[in-house]
Design an enzyme around this catalytic site. Sequence first.
Site, PDB file in Angstrom:
ATOM      1  N   ASP A 131      -6.985   6.132   5.571  1.00  0.00           N
ATOM      2  CA  ASP A 131      -8.240   5.655   5.229  1.00  0.00           C
ATOM      3  C   ASP A 131      -9.277   5.639   6.438  1.00  0.00           C
ATOM      4  O   ASP A 131     -10.575   5.311   6.359  1.00  0.00           O
ATOM      5  CB  ASP A 131      -8.270   4.214   4.464  1.00  0.00           C
ATOM      6  CG  ASP A 131      -7.730   2.906   5.224  1.00  0.00           C
ATOM      7  OD1 ASP A 131      -7.182   3.438   6.340  1.00  0.00           O
ATOM      8  OD2 ASP A 131      -7.830   2.054   4.616  1.00  0.00           O
ATOM      9  N   TYR A 155      -7.371   8.943  17.136  1.00  0.00           N
ATOM     10  CA  TYR A 155      -6.370   8.927  16.209  1.00  0.00           C
ATOM     11  C   TYR A 155      -7.093   9.513  14.831  1.00  0.00           C
ATOM     12  O   TYR A 155      -6.655  10.302  14.311  1.00  0.00           O
ATOM     13  CB  TYR A 155      -5.663   7.943  16.074  1.00  0.00           C
ATOM     14  CG  TYR A 155      -5.020   7.517  14.589  1.00  0.00           C
ATOM     15  CD1 TYR A 155      -3.711   8.313  14.367  1.00  0.00           C
ATOM     16  CD2 TYR A 155      -5.315   6.578  13.674  1.00  0.00           C
ATOM     17  CE1 TYR A 155      -3.102   8.304  13.268  1.00  0.00           C
ATOM     18  CE2 TYR A 155      -4.622   6.612  12.496  1.00  0.00           C
ATOM     19  CZ  TYR A 155      -3.398   7.548  12.268  1.00  0.00           C
ATOM     20  OH  TYR A 155      -2.967   7.244  10.993  1.00  0.00           O
ATOM     21  N   ASN A 184      -3.616   0.075   5.335  1.00  0.00           N
ATOM     22  CA  ASN A 184      -2.590  -0.036   6.437  1.00  0.00           C
ATOM     23  C   ASN A 184      -1.180  -0.521   5.695  1.00  0.00           C
ATOM     24  O   ASN A 184      -1.053  -1.280   4.620  1.00  0.00           O
ATOM     25  CB  ASN A 184      -2.921  -1.382   7.327  1.00  0.00           C
ATOM     26  CG  ASN A 184      -3.977  -1.061   8.300  1.00  0.00           C
ATOM     27  OD1 ASN A 184      -4.902  -0.524   7.786  1.00  0.00           O
ATOM     28  ND2 ASN A 184      -3.739  -1.369   9.547  1.00  0.00           N
ATOM     29  N   ARG A 219      -8.362  -5.685   7.194  1.00  0.00           N
ATOM     30  CA  ARG A 219      -7.522  -4.840   7.025  1.00  0.00           C
ATOM     31  C   ARG A 219      -6.799  -4.839   5.566  1.00  0.00           C
ATOM     32  O   ARG A 219      -6.580  -6.246   5.176  1.00  0.00           O
ATOM     33  CB  ARG A 219      -6.296  -4.565   7.998  1.00  0.00           C
ATOM     34  CG  ARG A 219      -6.822  -4.104   9.347  1.00  0.00           C
ATOM     35  CD  ARG A 219      -7.328  -2.774   9.280  1.00  0.00           C
ATOM     36  NE  ARG A 219      -7.624  -2.139  10.583  1.00  0.00           N
ATOM     37  CZ  ARG A 219      -8.917  -2.442  11.184  1.00  0.00           C
ATOM     38  NH1 ARG A 219      -9.925  -3.117  10.482  1.00  0.00           N
ATOM     39  NH2 ARG A 219      -9.008  -1.904  12.437  1.00  0.00           N
TER      40      ARG A 219
HETATM   41  P1  NAD Z   1       5.127   6.719  12.816  1.00  0.00           P
HETATM   42  O1  NAD Z   1       4.710   6.672  14.238  1.00  0.00           O
HETATM   43  O2  NAD Z   1       6.240   5.440  12.809  1.00  0.00           O
HETATM   44  O3  NAD Z   1       6.157   8.175  12.703  1.00  0.00           O
HETATM   45  C1  NAD Z   1       5.664   9.329  13.092  1.00  0.00           C
HETATM   46  C2  NAD Z   1       6.929  10.279  13.181  1.00  0.00           C
HETATM   47  O4  NAD Z   1       6.542  11.598  13.518  1.00  0.00           O
HETATM   48  C3  NAD Z   1       7.825   9.820  14.232  1.00  0.00           C
HETATM   49  O5  NAD Z   1       9.059   9.753  13.687  1.00  0.00           O
HETATM   50  C4  NAD Z   1       7.711  10.836  15.425  1.00  0.00           C
HETATM   51  O6  NAD Z   1       9.156  11.335  16.107  1.00  0.00           O
HETATM   52  C5  NAD Z   1       7.247  12.000  14.503  1.00  0.00           C
HETATM   53  N1  NAD Z   1       6.651  13.203  15.210  1.00  0.00           N
HETATM   54  C6  NAD Z   1       5.386  12.677  16.080  1.00  0.00           C
HETATM   55  N2  NAD Z   1       5.071  14.044  16.949  1.00  0.00           N
HETATM   56  C7  NAD Z   1       6.008  14.898  16.075  1.00  0.00           C
HETATM   57  C8  NAD Z   1       5.889  16.336  16.340  1.00  0.00           C
HETATM   58  N3  NAD Z   1       5.046  17.098  17.352  1.00  0.00           N
HETATM   59  N4  NAD Z   1       6.850  17.257  15.745  1.00  0.00           N
HETATM   60  C9  NAD Z   1       7.710  16.501  14.722  1.00  0.00           C
HETATM   61  N5  NAD Z   1       7.625  15.128  14.663  1.00  0.00           N
HETATM   62  C10 NAD Z   1       7.000  14.290  15.078  1.00  0.00           C
HETATM   63  O7  NAD Z   1       4.215   6.555  11.920  1.00  0.00           O
HETATM   64  P2  NAD Z   1       4.102   6.172  10.317  1.00  0.00           P
HETATM   65  O8  NAD Z   1       3.204   4.851  10.576  1.00  0.00           O
HETATM   66  O9  NAD Z   1       5.473   6.191   9.757  1.00  0.00           O
HETATM   67  O10 NAD Z   1       3.021   7.207   9.837  1.00  0.00           O
HETATM   68  C11 NAD Z   1       3.484   8.509   9.263  1.00  0.00           C
HETATM   69  C12 NAD Z   1       2.179   9.172   8.607  1.00  0.00           C
HETATM   70  O11 NAD Z   1       1.446   8.282   7.789  1.00  0.00           O
HETATM   71  C13 NAD Z   1       1.159   9.459   9.584  1.00  0.00           C
HETATM   72  O12 NAD Z   1       0.661  10.800   9.428  1.00  0.00           O
HETATM   73  C14 NAD Z   1       0.081   8.348   9.744  1.00  0.00           C
HETATM   74  O13 NAD Z   1      -0.883   9.050  10.128  1.00  0.00           O
HETATM   75  C15 NAD Z   1       0.233   8.048   8.209  1.00  0.00           C
HETATM   76  N6  NAD Z   1      -0.353   6.912   7.844  1.00  0.00           N
HETATM   77  C16 NAD Z   1       0.182   5.826   8.379  1.00  0.00           C
HETATM   78  C17 NAD Z   1      -0.441   4.329   7.919  1.00  0.00           C
HETATM   79  C18 NAD Z   1       0.336   3.223   8.536  1.00  0.00           C
HETATM   80  O14 NAD Z   1      -0.337   2.073   8.205  1.00  0.00           O
HETATM   81  N7  NAD Z   1       1.330   3.461   9.260  1.00  0.00           N
HETATM   82  C19 NAD Z   1      -1.327   4.252   7.239  1.00  0.00           C
HETATM   83  C20 NAD Z   1      -1.858   5.562   6.406  1.00  0.00           C
HETATM   84  C21 NAD Z   1      -1.435   6.721   6.701  1.00  0.00           C
HETATM   85  O1  TDX Z   2      -1.913  -6.417  19.255  1.00  0.00           O
HETATM   86  C1  TDX Z   2      -2.661  -6.047  18.273  1.00  0.00           C
HETATM   87  N1  TDX Z   2      -3.562  -7.074  18.207  1.00  0.00           N
HETATM   88  C2  TDX Z   2      -4.450  -6.913  16.957  1.00  0.00           C
HETATM   89  O2  TDX Z   2      -5.563  -7.924  16.825  1.00  0.00           O
HETATM   90  C3  TDX Z   2      -2.766  -4.983  17.523  1.00  0.00           C
HETATM   91  C4  TDX Z   2      -1.740  -3.985  17.866  1.00  0.00           C
HETATM   92  C5  TDX Z   2      -3.501  -4.741  16.450  1.00  0.00           C
HETATM   93  N2  TDX Z   2      -4.476  -5.699  16.287  1.00  0.00           N
HETATM   94  C6  TDX Z   2      -5.294  -5.363  15.266  1.00  0.00           C
HETATM   95  C7  TDX Z   2      -6.086  -4.232  15.310  1.00  0.00           C
HETATM   96  C8  TDX Z   2      -6.466  -3.985  13.894  1.00  0.00           C
HETATM   97  O3  TDX Z   2      -7.657  -4.433  13.371  1.00  0.00           O
HETATM   98  O4  TDX Z   2      -4.694  -5.624  14.126  1.00  0.00           O
HETATM   99  C9  TDX Z   2      -5.202  -4.664  13.154  1.00  0.00           C
HETATM  100  C10 TDX Z   2      -4.127  -3.662  12.778  1.00  0.00           C
HETATM  101  O5  TDX Z   2      -3.847  -2.903  13.827  1.00  0.00           O
HETATM  102  P1  TDX Z   2      -2.874  -1.543  13.928  1.00  0.00           P
HETATM  103  O6  TDX Z   2      -1.465  -2.101  13.562  1.00  0.00           O
HETATM  104  O7  TDX Z   2      -2.766  -1.044  15.082  1.00  0.00           O
HETATM  105  O8  TDX Z   2      -3.581  -0.842  12.757  1.00  0.00           O
HETATM  106  P2  TDX Z   2      -4.843   0.049  12.640  1.00  0.00           P
HETATM  107  O9  TDX Z   2      -5.441   0.318  13.851  1.00  0.00           O
HETATM  108  O10 TDX Z   2      -5.433  -0.705  11.444  1.00  0.00           O
HETATM  109  O11 TDX Z   2      -4.236   1.472  12.015  1.00  0.00           O
HETATM  110  C11 TDX Z   2      -2.955   1.422  10.974  1.00  0.00           C
HETATM  111  O12 TDX Z   2      -3.553   1.515   9.875  1.00  0.00           O
HETATM  112  C12 TDX Z   2      -4.034   3.006   9.352  1.00  0.00           C
HETATM  113  C13 TDX Z   2      -1.897   2.458  11.587  1.00  0.00           C
HETATM  114  O13 TDX Z   2      -1.748   2.265  12.869  1.00  0.00           O
HETATM  115  C14 TDX Z   2      -2.758   3.822  11.252  1.00  0.00           C
HETATM  116  O14 TDX Z   2      -1.607   4.915  11.506  1.00  0.00           O
HETATM  117  C15 TDX Z   2      -2.970   3.938   9.824  1.00  0.00           C
HETATM  118  O15 TDX Z   2      -3.457   5.349   9.779  1.00  0.00           O
END
Ligand code: NAD
Ligand code: TDX
Length: 346
Positions: A131, A155, A184, A219
């Site tokens: 999002d 990002y 998130n 979030r």
């Molecule tokens: P993460 O960082 O935990 O995992 C990412 C994985 O991608 C890792 O295992 C890493 O080794 C692999 N990777 C990185 N670079 C690479 C490369 N060049 N080739 C092959 N593998 C590679 O991330 P996540 O939180 O699991 O997110 C996964 C996907 O979901 C991402 O595309 C992210 O944008 C999306 N997403 C995440 C969230 C969230 O809240 N975490 C929310 C919405 C969308």
């Molecule tokens: O140390 C911290 N203190 C703090 O206040 C960190 C790491 C974060 N925060 C705040 C920032 C954000 O408002 O907490 C909220 C969540 O932060 P993150 O966990 O870094 O997430 P965010 O930046 O919202 O992005 C996440 O959600 C969307 C994921 O990391 C992304 O991969 C996804 O696309």
Amino acid sequence: MTNVLITGAAGFIGSNLVHLLAEVRPSWKVHALDLLTYAGNLKNLDGLLKEKKISFSKVDIADQSAVTELFASQKFDLVFHLAAESHVDRSILSASEFVRTNVVGTQCLLNAALEQHRAGNMIRFVHISTDEVYGSLGPTGVFTEETPLDPTSPYAASKASSDLLVQAMGRTHKLDTVITRCTNNYGPYQFPEKFIPLFVTHCLEGRKLPLYGNGTNVRSWIHVRDHCEGLLSAAERGKSGEVYNLGGTPEAELANVAVARLIMEELNAPPELLQLVADRPAHDFRYAVDTAKARRELSWEPQHKFREGLRHTIAWYQSERAWWEEIVSGEYRKFYDQNYSSRRCA
Ligand code: NAD
Ligand code: TDX
């Protein structure tokens, strides 16, 4: 049988998706791909790899020849593309790796999928986005799938770029694509750099909890299992060329300070652990999505209420201490010091 490729399979959401598919689609052949960067951990797939229920290859998605070779040898009919650089703070420190993996890497996968499509082999490409591509909301309103892309962080800009490349391959070459944009995530196997696991692990270690700015940023939280079920529904029921927003239950939209207090309450952490620190530059104020389209067209609903999901997540970090202690003692320290030392948080 469906022959599935999951990229980023050793990361947080990818590994949860692999576990879900092993459970609910046991006849599917699952190939896990990951470069095993700092965020990738094969321990997340331990049992499944040992029991040979899935196969794995260490591949860089930005390496076109390696990606093409893999597609030529396997003929996937479904791709879940999750591999990415995923942490906003790291993208603020340095953006190049985000462009390389999230933009170039996505195009390399699309090229390989297109080659297969042109050879007459059906392939569906499910692109997992966020999002954050929509930018930031004020105190009210929600993002719909029609909201224009307006990313803030490097990002988010790299993810928006990859979304547009996926859309272009669908429109130009009739590649079968579906894009999902989720809020998130939280749950087991999340790398401790992200907000919820960072605060949980710091509480467990008795360390300060660095809350950015004044803690009022909002979030919308979704349990990773609900997200993965949404991805499966999008793959099976999503319409080609469409975008689907995915998000959690309504009470899971919370200010960061409220989430911090819930974690502290669950773990009986003393109030003085909470520390306001310098804000993230251009910190998006609020994210929230309208999930009506996914509910209607995918017959999908998030199941986990936040409080209960958070409790289970905390219990997971309590029982899997060895998993995160190994991570936080390694390369992660360098990033941690770089990101937090100037914010005055030990
Ligand atoms: P993460 O960082 O935990 O995992 C990412 C994985 O991608 C890792 O295992 C890493 O080794 C692999 N990777 C990185 N670079 C690479 C490369 N060049 N080739 C092959 N593998 C590679 O991330 P996540 O939180 O699991 O997110 C996964 C996907 O979901 C991402 O595309 C992210 O944008 C999306 N997403 C995440 C969230 C969230 O809240 N975490 C929310 C919405 C969308
Ligand atoms: O140390 C911290 N203190 C703090 O206040 C960190 C790491 C974060 N925060 C705040 C920032 C954000 O408002 O907490 C909220 C969540 O932060 P993150 O966990 O870094 O997430 P965010 O930046 O919202 O992005 C996440 O959600 C969307 C994921 O990391 C992304 O991969 C996804 O696309």
